[in-house]
Design a protein around this motif. Structure first.
Motif, short mmCIF file in Angstrom:
data_model
loop_
_atom_site.label_atom_id
_atom_site.label_comp_id
_atom_site.label_asym_id
_atom_site.label_seq_id
_atom_site.Cartn_x
_atom_site.Cartn_y
_atom_site.Cartn_z
N ILE A 33 0.80 -1.22 0.00
CA ILE A 33 0.00 0.00 0.00
C ILE A 33 0.84 1.27 0.00
CG2 ILE A 33 -1.94 -1.18 1.09
CD1 ILE A 33 -1.32 0.35 3.66
N ILE A 34 2.16 1.14 -0.01
CA ILE A 34 3.02 2.32 -0.09
C ILE A 34 3.05 2.76 -1.55
CG2 ILE A 34 5.38 3.18 0.15
CD1 ILE A 34 5.72 1.31 2.54
N PRO A 35 2.73 4.04 -1.80
CA PRO A 35 2.74 4.54 -3.19
C PRO A 35 4.10 4.35 -3.84
CG PRO A 35 1.68 6.12 -1.73
CD PRO A 35 2.30 5.07 -0.85
N VAL A 79 0.48 9.69 6.33
CA VAL A 79 0.21 8.40 5.65
C VAL A 79 -1.10 8.41 4.87
CG1 VAL A 79 1.58 7.11 7.34
CG2 VAL A 79 -0.91 7.23 7.61
N PHE A 80 -1.85 9.51 4.94
CA PHE A 80 -3.11 9.56 4.23
C PHE A 80 -2.95 9.31 2.72
CE2 PHE A 80 -6.96 11.62 2.47
CZ PHE A 80 -7.91 10.84 3.13
N PRO A 81 -1.91 9.84 2.07
CA PRO A 81 -1.74 9.51 0.64
C PRO A 81 -1.62 8.01 0.38
CG PRO A 81 -0.40 11.40 1.21
CD PRO A 81 -0.95 10.85 2.51
N ALA A 82 -1.03 7.26 1.31
CA ALA A 82 -0.94 5.81 1.14
C ALA A 82 -2.33 5.18 1.20
CB ALA A 82 -0.03 5.19 2.20
N ASN A 83 -3.20 5.73 2.03
CA ASN A 83 -4.56 5.20 2.11
C ASN A 83 -5.34 5.50 0.83
OD1 ASN A 83 -4.11 4.19 4.66
ND2 ASN A 83 -4.79 6.05 5.66
N ILE A 84 -5.11 6.68 0.26
CA ILE A 84 -5.75 7.01 -1.02
C ILE A 84 -5.22 6.07 -2.10
CG2 ILE A 84 -5.93 8.77 -2.82
CD1 ILE A 84 -5.91 10.86 -0.54
N TYR A 85 -3.91 5.87 -2.11
CA TYR A 85 -3.30 4.96 -3.09
C TYR A 85 -3.87 3.54 -2.93
CZ TYR A 85 0.34 2.22 -5.41
OH TYR A 85 1.02 1.34 -6.21
N TYR A 87 -6.78 2.70 -1.79
CA TYR A 87 -8.14 2.72 -2.33
C TYR A 87 -8.11 2.68 -3.86
CZ TYR A 87 -12.56 4.61 -3.95
OH TYR A 87 -13.73 4.82 -4.64
N GLN A 88 -7.23 3.47 -4.46
CA GLN A 88 -7.14 3.48 -5.93
C GLN A 88 -6.74 2.11 -6.47
OE1 GLN A 88 -4.31 6.68 -6.22
NE2 GLN A 88 -5.90 8.19 -6.71
N GLN A 89 -5.82 1.44 -5.80
CA GLN A 89 -5.40 0.11 -6.23
C GLN A 89 -6.54 -0.89 -6.06
OE1 GLN A 89 -2.51 -0.55 -7.83
NE2 GLN A 89 -2.25 1.64 -7.71
N ILE A 98 -14.87 -1.27 -0.89
CA ILE A 98 -15.65 -0.65 0.19
C ILE A 98 -14.78 -0.48 1.44
CG2 ILE A 98 -17.67 -0.88 1.70
CD1 ILE A 98 -18.35 -0.27 -1.22
N ALA A 99 -14.02 -1.50 1.79
CA ALA A 99 -13.19 -1.43 2.99
C ALA A 99 -12.16 -0.30 2.89
CB ALA A 99 -12.49 -2.76 3.24
N THR A 100 -11.52 -0.18 1.74
CA THR A 100 -10.51 0.86 1.59
C THR A 100 -11.14 2.25 1.49
OG1 THR A 100 -10.41 0.48 -0.80
CG2 THR A 100 -8.77 -0.65 0.56
N LEU A 101 -12.36 2.32 0.97
CA LEU A 101 -13.07 3.60 0.91
C LEU A 101 -13.48 4.04 2.31
CD1 LEU A 101 -14.36 5.88 -0.74
CD2 LEU A 101 -16.40 4.43 -0.96
#
Length: 118
Positions: A33-35, A79-85, A87-89, A98-101
């Motif tokens: 999950i790391i961009p 770390v929020f950008p990693a969470n967005i990444y 979700y995108q993945q 749904i879980a990542t969203l």
């Protein structure tokens, strides 16, 4: 500090200790999950894990609790950008969407939770 807040503090501390240790025990989960634009992802993963452990312990000491809470807030923002990444993945693969969203707004809840101890 009232009993409810004290229990909440212990839960939060345990949460960050567990999360930090998980970076060392299950690094592959976090590396996924790391961009891609993050340099040295393995080092960053271990650094974040170490920071989570230190901050989780820091919450337990009244003299540094506010600093630890601010550190947690800063970490959650970082770390929020990693969470967005992540979700995108998930969307791209069609798995765990749904879980990542749901995880995205939970960051705000976690920030508020840490703010309670400042």
């Amino acid at each position: 500090m009232n009993t409810t807040l004290l229990i909440s503090l212990y839960i939060m501390s345990a949460f960050y200790l567990f999360a930090g240790i998980s970076h060392f025990r299950k690094p592959d989960f976090f590396l996924k999950i790391i961009p891609k634009w993050v340099p040295s992802p393995k080092k960053v993963n271990f650094l974040v894990g170490g920071i989570e452990i230190v901050l989780g312990i820091g919450l337990l000491f009244a003299d540094i609790r506010a600093y630890a809470a601010w550190g947690i807030i800063a970490l959650l923002v970082a770390v929020f950008p990693a969470n967005i990444y992540h979700y995108q993945q998930a969307r791209k693969k069609g798995k765990h969407v749904i879980a990542t969203l749901i995880r995205l707004p939970i960051q705000g809840v976690l920030i508020y939770w840490a703010y309670l101890f400042i």
